[in-house]
Design a protein around this motif. Structure first.
Motif: not given
Length: 157
Positions: A35-39, A44-45, A111-116, A145-148
């Motif tokens: 999973w990840t959070r909404a941005t 950018e990350v 995991g860090m996804l950068m330069k979205l 998921e939600d931003m927080g």
């Protein structure tokens, strides 16, 4: 006729179960609930989280993460140094010992996804590839998921 319909319905539910479980397997590794959070717009990350279980008898290593929606990805560790939270790239990746469970989660390994290339939208999904030294790559869908959010609520029993 009703019996045939019921059997067909039960078979289809059985086929759908892996999707609901949100589980992936590559080699001896089982990845659950990525999973990840909404941005927000313009972010950018984004971080990627997952639980990894090594069911094998040899260690493996998470060496990369990538996504078509990010120009680059890295494996990071967050930890407290006194009152200061520090984040650093893990050179050489993250070891998953035989029989061990490693969780990528907020405040720890991730995991860090950068330069979205675009924003991640709640209740959506983001394709990502986790690459392991021995087991190789596996494509997953990160549930957004939600931003927080502090954990994934999708697919948990």
């Amino acid at each position: 006729m009703k019996r045939a319909f019921l059997l067909l319905a039960l078979a289809l539910v059985g086929l759908a179960t892996p999707a609901f479980a949100h589980e992936y397997k590559v080699g001896a590794l089982v990845l659950t609930h990525p999973w990840t959070r909404a941005t927000p717009p313009g972010a950018e990350v984004a971080a990627a989280y997952v639980k990894i279980v090594n069911e094998g008898d040899t260690a493996d290593r998470l060496v990369a993460i990538s996504s078509p929606l990010a120009e680059m990805g890295e494996i990071h560790e967050m930890k407290m140094d006194g009152d200061v939270m520090q984040m650093r790239k893990l050179e050489g990746g993250l070891e998953i010992a035989p029989g061990a469970t490693v969780e990528l989660k907020p405040g720890g390994f991730h995991g860090m996804l950068m330069k979205l290339k675009e924003s991640f939208v709640k209740d959506g999904a983001v394709k990502a590839t986790f690459t392991f030294e021995k087991a190789g790559p596996i494509e997953v869908e990160l549930v957004v998921e939600d931003m927080g959010a502090t954990e994934s609520h999708t697919g948990h029993e």
